[in-house]
Motif scaffolding. Structure first.
Motif, PDB file in Angstrom:
ATOM      1  N   LEU A 163     -10.300  56.190  11.958  1.00 46.19           N
ATOM      2  CA  LEU A 163     -10.941  57.467  12.291  1.00 46.19           C
ATOM      3  C   LEU A 163     -12.410  57.181  12.587  1.00 46.19           C
ATOM      4  CD1 LEU A 163     -10.901  60.610  12.480  1.00 46.19           C
ATOM      5  CD2 LEU A 163     -11.757  60.592  10.138  1.00 46.19           C
ATOM      6  N   ILE A 164     -12.841  57.554  13.778  1.00 45.62           N
ATOM      7  CA  ILE A 164     -14.255  57.362  14.114  1.00 45.62           C
ATOM      8  C   ILE A 164     -14.987  58.674  13.849  1.00 45.62           C
ATOM      9  CG2 ILE A 164     -15.881  56.793  15.967  1.00 45.62           C
ATOM     10  CD1 ILE A 164     -13.640  55.007  17.046  1.00 45.62           C
ATOM     11  N   ALA A 165     -15.962  58.598  12.942  1.00 48.06           N
ATOM     12  CA  ALA A 165     -16.724  59.803  12.566  1.00 48.06           C
ATOM     13  C   ALA A 165     -18.194  59.396  12.490  1.00 48.06           C
ATOM     14  CB  ALA A 165     -16.231  60.340  11.226  1.00 48.06           C
ATOM     15  N   THR A 166     -18.666  58.821  13.599  1.00 47.82           N
ATOM     16  CA  THR A 166     -20.001  58.209  13.574  1.00 47.82           C
ATOM     17  C   THR A 166     -21.111  59.168  13.979  1.00 47.82           C
ATOM     18  OG1 THR A 166     -19.478  57.329  15.743  1.00 47.82           O
ATOM     19  CG2 THR A 166     -19.238  55.828  13.894  1.00 47.82           C
ATOM     20  N   GLY A 167     -20.770  60.435  14.251  1.00 53.26           N
ATOM     21  CA  GLY A 167     -21.800  61.453  14.453  1.00 53.26           C
ATOM     22  C   GLY A 167     -22.728  61.178  15.617  1.00 53.26           C
ATOM     23  N   VAL A 168     -23.928  61.747  15.476  1.00 54.95           N
ATOM     24  CA  VAL A 168     -24.954  61.580  16.522  1.00 54.95           C
ATOM     25  C   VAL A 168     -26.279  61.318  15.824  1.00 54.95           C
ATOM     26  CG1 VAL A 168     -23.847  63.141  18.182  1.00 54.95           C
ATOM     27  CG2 VAL A 168     -25.425  64.080  16.496  1.00 54.95           C
ATOM     28  N   TRP A 169     -27.271  60.903  16.575  1.00 55.95           N
ATOM     29  CA  TRP A 169     -28.617  60.756  15.994  1.00 55.95           C
ATOM     30  C   TRP A 169     -29.641  61.219  17.011  1.00 55.95           C
ATOM     31  CZ3 TRP A 169     -29.945  61.394  11.460  1.00 55.95           C
ATOM     32  CH2 TRP A 169     -31.174  60.983  10.960  1.00 55.95           C
ATOM     33  N   ALA A 224     -26.329  55.509   5.093  1.00 57.95           N
ATOM     34  CA  ALA A 224     -26.198  56.206   3.801  1.00 57.95           C
ATOM     35  C   ALA A 224     -25.162  57.298   3.909  1.00 57.95           C
ATOM     36  CB  ALA A 224     -27.537  56.811   3.409  1.00 57.95           C
ATOM     37  N   PRO A 225     -24.484  57.607   2.798  1.00 53.13           N
ATOM     38  CA  PRO A 225     -23.478  58.661   2.850  1.00 53.13           C
ATOM     39  C   PRO A 225     -24.121  60.010   3.177  1.00 53.13           C
ATOM     40  CG  PRO A 225     -23.913  57.996   0.588  1.00 53.13           C
ATOM     41  CD  PRO A 225     -24.618  57.028   1.468  1.00 53.13           C
ATOM     42  N   GLY A 226     -23.324  60.845   3.842  1.00 51.36           N
ATOM     43  CA  GLY A 226     -23.843  62.187   4.164  1.00 51.36           C
ATOM     44  C   GLY A 226     -24.248  62.305   5.615  1.00 51.36           C
ATOM     45  N   GLY A 227     -24.522  61.159   6.259  1.00 48.95           N
ATOM     46  CA  GLY A 227     -24.904  61.180   7.672  1.00 48.95           C
ATOM     47  C   GLY A 227     -26.086  62.089   7.914  1.00 48.95           C
ATOM     48  N   GLN A 228     -26.023  62.842   9.013  1.00 53.83           N
ATOM     49  CA  GLN A 228     -27.125  63.769   9.312  1.00 53.83           C
ATOM     50  C   GLN A 228     -27.276  64.802   8.200  1.00 53.83           C
ATOM     51  OE1 GLN A 228     -26.766  65.577  13.392  1.00 53.83           O
ATOM     52  NE2 GLN A 228     -24.878  64.442  13.228  1.00 53.83           N
ATOM     53  N   ALA A 229     -26.140  65.293   7.721  1.00 55.95           N
ATOM     54  CA  ALA A 229     -26.212  66.333   6.691  1.00 55.95           C
ATOM     55  C   ALA A 229     -26.957  65.805   5.465  1.00 55.95           C
ATOM     56  CB  ALA A 229     -24.812  66.783   6.310  1.00 55.95           C
ATOM     57  N   GLY A 230     -26.790  64.509   5.193  1.00 57.54           N
ATOM     58  CA  GLY A 230     -27.458  63.907   4.037  1.00 57.54           C
ATOM     59  C   GLY A 230     -28.971  63.932   4.152  1.00 57.54           C
ATOM     60  N   GLY A 255     -15.684  65.176  14.142  1.00 55.17           N
ATOM     61  CA  GLY A 255     -17.095  65.510  13.916  1.00 55.17           C
ATOM     62  C   GLY A 255     -17.920  65.453  15.185  1.00 55.17           C
ATOM     63  N   ASP A 256     -19.226  65.329  14.994  1.00 58.66           N
ATOM     64  CA  ASP A 256     -20.177  65.447  16.098  1.00 58.66           C
ATOM     65  C   ASP A 256     -19.940  64.451  17.222  1.00 58.66           C
ATOM     66  OD1 ASP A 256     -21.323  67.370  14.544  1.00 58.66           O
ATOM     67  OD2 ASP A 256     -23.345  66.507  14.546  1.00 58.66           O
ATOM     68  N   VAL A 257     -19.358  63.302  16.927  1.00 59.13           N
ATOM     69  CA  VAL A 257     -19.198  62.262  17.948  1.00 59.13           C
ATOM     70  C   VAL A 257     -18.065  62.601  18.934  1.00 59.13           C
ATOM     71  CG1 VAL A 257     -17.585  60.841  16.586  1.00 59.13           C
ATOM     72  CG2 VAL A 257     -19.087  59.737  18.260  1.00 59.13           C
ATOM     73  N   ARG A 258     -17.274  63.581  18.607  1.00 57.52           N
ATOM     74  CA  ARG A 258     -16.145  63.945  19.469  1.00 57.52           C
ATOM     75  C   ARG A 258     -16.636  64.787  20.645  1.00 57.52           C
ATOM     76  NH1 ARG A 258     -12.815  68.112  20.117  1.00 57.52           N
ATOM     77  NH2 ARG A 258     -13.844  69.345  18.503  1.00 57.52           N
ATOM     78  N   GLY A 259     -16.095  64.525  21.814  1.00 57.86           N
ATOM     79  CA  GLY A 259     -16.435  65.325  22.993  1.00 57.86           C
ATOM     80  C   GLY A 259     -16.166  66.790  22.712  1.00 57.86           C
ATOM     81  N   SER A 287     -17.482  68.775  20.580  1.00 63.12           N
ATOM     82  CA  SER A 287     -17.452  69.194  19.162  1.00 63.12           C
ATOM     83  C   SER A 287     -18.498  70.279  18.907  1.00 63.12           C
ATOM     84  CB  SER A 287     -17.750  67.999  18.257  1.00 63.12           C
ATOM     85  OG  SER A 287     -18.991  67.436  18.613  1.00 63.12           O
ATOM     86  N   VAL A 288     -18.276  71.013  17.818  1.00 60.04           N
ATOM     87  CA  VAL A 288     -19.269  71.991  17.348  1.00 60.04           C
ATOM     88  C   VAL A 288     -20.140  71.236  16.342  1.00 60.04           C
ATOM     89  CG1 VAL A 288     -19.547  74.150  16.076  1.00 60.04           C
ATOM     90  CG2 VAL A 288     -17.583  73.829  17.580  1.00 60.04           C
ATOM     91  N   LYS A 289     -21.428  71.247  16.520  1.00 61.91           N
ATOM     92  CA  LYS A 289     -22.281  70.401  15.673  1.00 61.91           C
ATOM     93  C   LYS A 289     -22.635  71.134  14.378  1.00 61.91           C
ATOM     94  CE  LYS A 289     -22.549  67.460  19.182  1.00 61.91           C
ATOM     95  NZ  LYS A 289     -21.441  67.992  19.986  1.00 61.91           N
ATOM     96  N   ARG A 290     -21.688  71.146  13.478  1.00 61.26           N
ATOM     97  CA  ARG A 290     -21.875  71.853  12.210  1.00 61.26           C
ATOM     98  C   ARG A 290     -21.190  71.062  11.091  1.00 61.26           C
ATOM     99  NH1 ARG A 290     -25.423  74.442  13.995  1.00 61.26           N
ATOM    100  NH2 ARG A 290     -25.571  76.667  14.363  1.00 61.26           N
ATOM    101  N   VAL A 291     -21.713  71.188   9.871  1.00 59.62           N
ATOM    102  CA  VAL A 291     -21.117  70.511   8.721  1.00 59.62           C
ATOM    103  C   VAL A 291     -19.659  70.943   8.554  1.00 59.62           C
ATOM    104  CG1 VAL A 291     -21.205  70.241   6.211  1.00 59.62           C
ATOM    105  CG2 VAL A 291     -23.329  70.337   7.507  1.00 59.62           C
ATOM    106  N   ALA A 292     -19.434  72.257   8.589  1.00 56.05           N
ATOM    107  CA  ALA A 292     -18.079  72.771   8.334  1.00 56.05           C
ATOM    108  C   ALA A 292     -17.110  72.277   9.413  1.00 56.05           C
ATOM    109  CB  ALA A 292     -18.093  74.291   8.291  1.00 56.05           C
ATOM    110  N   ALA A 293     -17.584  72.185  10.652  1.00 53.78           N
ATOM    111  CA  ALA A 293     -16.712  71.732  11.736  1.00 53.78           C
ATOM    112  C   ALA A 293     -16.323  70.271  11.503  1.00 53.78           C
ATOM    113  CB  ALA A 293     -17.423  71.891  13.076  1.00 53.78           C
TER     114      ALA A 293
END
Ligand SMILES: Cc1cc2nc3c(=O)[nH]c(=O)nc-3n(C[C@H](O)[C@H](O)[C@H](O)COP(=O)(O)OP(=O)(O)OC[C@H]3O[C@@H](n4cnc5c(N)ncnc54)[C@H](O)[C@@H]3O)c2cc1C
Length: 559
Positions: free
Chosen positions: A333-339, A260-266, A523-527, A529-535
């Motif tokens: 662009l890979i922006a697959t975040g974390v879970w 779903a859109p929004g990822g973790q933030a969603g 985003g979060d999936v990057r080595g 990274s700062v785990k924040r929405v704004a980042a």
């Protein structure tokens, strides 16, 4: 949606035509006007209407009919449509019978024939009755209906997918609702115990996959174009920011999202530290706005599609999806975040989805009304969930491994938790065991310092611990650290050499570029990274700048 019905019943064809004509003249915008020539015929029509879940607002019925009198018919009709207003047509000679019927059979009004002119003799009376009916009328729910067991993992998946994709649905709990309800009857008639989804067109599916659900509710699951400038994998804040900038700057952009859109933030009930929203914003709202913005600029969003391999055929990059389809492009662009990481304790895996959930605060909180729930974790996600659950649950137990809440959680959340009498924080504690046969019934947690164990009866354990990137799908194509985070830019340096092995361009990798030129990460999936929405939003936007530069390179090379 079918309009509610006004029904005229009379054996006299002339009177019936007159009632029908006058009802249509004034009310056909808002209501359907149906007619029947006898009480029996009208009852047969009512049965059909009832089967289709249609509503009846008003009956206008002649008292004198052979076979079944008006009052007899209205008494029968009341059993099917108890809320409908009942008007009896009478001749002067029947006035006494009509008055008796008002008292005995609950007739709302009797109308003397003839009612000319209707403007003064008919409509004012009917207007009042219909206004009253409207004030109590709840239009039938026309959207998706889901019927299943509350703690079924499949029911949870389906509800979670629909709610996170902002598809309104009505939930029917098989154990709590009467089986007489139409949805329940159908659920039982199919395979009992399985989750049934009924769609607005009347069709249904048993435990559909996310892709089947997406297709049925009209979400896009296949790409429109044969080739893209930019394929974005993941529609969290990072992916969506890149989609907005990429598409608005003229790149043919497509986003692939598996859930779903929004990822973790969603999944966040309220994000309060994202710039520009002093009152906070729910993750779903933020995601909805971002999706609208990305689509406005022409980005395509593929739903319920899982990127499962990445291939390089220079100068092209190819993302392959679970269903076998492929997206061909110049840059990715890979922006697959974390879970959330899995919690390892006896009983947890077995009862996962049956009262134990990872995240899921938004989907399950309302179902926990007046129950006690246990949450595990000490980050902002656990903190937000505790505050959100406290609106519904009677007690919220927050199990925290560390010796203070403030170590990982923002102070505004710590303050809220400490001032909420429903939230009980258990520091230095960890889950020891989850109990239950078919569904979770209790949880034991232990104090790591004192060894003391506490068993709590609970219907819900919600886990918000750690976070791992799910990057196995990029295989050996991209370089990752030992936890699976994707390396980019300076992190790819090997000793003195700032360029990774096999690197061909005559430049160093850009800040967010991986070891494959043209493949970026944000985003979060990057080595590191700062785990924040704004980042994530910032990185997604910056990545587009590098992508432009990369595209100039490949296009300059004649690709
Ligand atoms: C409950 C909760 C509350 C939070 N609250 C805050 C807060 O208040 N403030 C704050 O700054 N941060 C907060 N965070 C952290 C913040 O949400 C994340 O840092 C941010 O969402 C990261 O964005 P992202 O785009 O990197 O990845 P994500 O948000 O993780 O999104 C990644 C997306 O990629 C999709 N995906 C993964 N793999 C694939 C694949 N193979 N194919 C297709 N799609 C895939 C996922 O389904 C997901 O939708 C919170 C996190 C949680 C969980």
């Amino acid at each position: 949606m079918a309009k509610p019905v006004l029904m005229a019943v009379d054996d006299d064809p002339q009177v019936l035509r007159a009632v029908e004509r006058d009802l249509r003249k004034k009310y056909s915008d808002q209501y359907r006007v149906l007619r029947a020539e006898s009480g029996d015929a009208a009852l047969a029509t009512l049965k059909q209407l009832d089967e289709r879940d249609d509503d009846v607002a008003l009956f206008v019925v002649d008292q004198r009919m052979p076979g079944m009198s008006g009052v007899e018919f209205l008494e029968k009709a009341q059993k099917i449509y108890p809320e409908a207003k009942r008007v009896l047509l009478t001749a002067y000679a029947d006035t006494n019978a009509a008055i008796a019927a008002i008292n005995e059979a609950g007739i709302d009004y009797y109308l003397m024939k003839p009612w000319d002119p209707p403007e003064t003799q008919l409509y004012p009376k009917l207007d009042g009755l219909l206004e009253d009916w409207q004030s109590r009328y709840k239009p039938p729910f026309e959207g998706v209906k889901v019927a299943g067991h509350r703690w079924s993992p499949e029911a949870h998946r389906i509800k979670d997918f629909l709610s996170r994709n902002l598809i309104p649905f009505q939930w029917h709990d098989i154990e709590e609702e009467p089986t007489s309800c139409v949805v329940m009857e159908r659920a039982e008639a199919e395979r009992p115990g399985q989750t049934l989804v009924i769609f607005p067109d009347g069709s249904h599916l048993l435990e559909p996959t996310n892709a089947q659900l997406a297709t049925k509710v009209g979400m896009r699951t296949t790409a429109e174009k044969p080739f893209y400038d930019l394929v974005i994998v993941g529609s969290g804040p990072g992916g969506l920011a890149a989609a907005v900038y990429g598409a608005s700057e003229g790149l043919k952009t497509i986003v692939v999202e598996r859930e779903a859109p929004g990822g973790q933030a969603g999944t966040s009930s309220r994000i309060e530290n994202y710039l520009g929203f002093p009152g906070g914003i729910s993750g779903a709202d933020l995601a909805g706005r971002a999706i609208a913005q990305a689509k406005k600029f022409g980005a395509e969003i593929l739903s319920a599609q899982d990127a499962c391999t990445l291939r390089v055929e220079d100068p092209y990059r190819i993302v392959c999806m679970h269903d076998g389809s492929e997206l061909r492009c110049h840059s990715v662009l890979i922006a697959t975040g974390v879970w959330y990481s899995r919690l390892d304790a006896p009983g947890v895996e077995r009862l996962s989805g049956r009262g134990i959930f990872y995240g899921a605060a938004m989907t399950e909180a309302k179902g926990c009304e007046n129950r006690a729930v246990v949450l595990v974790g000490a980050g902002n996600s656990a903190g937000q969930a505790a505050v959100y659950f406290a609106k519904y649950a009677c007690d919220v137990h927050l199990v925290v491994r560390g010796s203070s809440l403030g170590a990982k959680m923002s102070q505004y959340l710590v303050d809220r938790i400490e001032s909420d009498p429903k939230i009980h924080v258990h520091l230095n504690s960890e889950i020891v065991e989850a109990h239950g046969d078919e569904y979770l019934s209790a949880v034991t947690f232990g104090n790591r310092k004192t060894g003391e164990k506490t068993k709590l009866d609970t219907a819900g354990l919600f886990i918000f611990i750690g976070a791992t990137p799910q990057t196995d799908w990029v295989g050996d194509v991209l370089r990752r650290d030992d936890k699976g985070f994707i390396l980019s830019g300076p992190l790819l340096a090997e000793g003195e050499n700032r360029r990774p092995k096999g690197w061909k361009p005559d430049r160093d990798p850009f800040l967010l570029e991986t070891c494959v030129p043209g493949v970026f990460v944000a985003g979060d999936v990057r080595g590191q990274s700062v785990k924040r929405v704004a980042a994530a939003v910032g990185e997604g936007s910056i990545a587009v700048q590098f992508i432009h530069e990369y595209l100039r390179e490949v296009r300059g090379a004649g690709a």
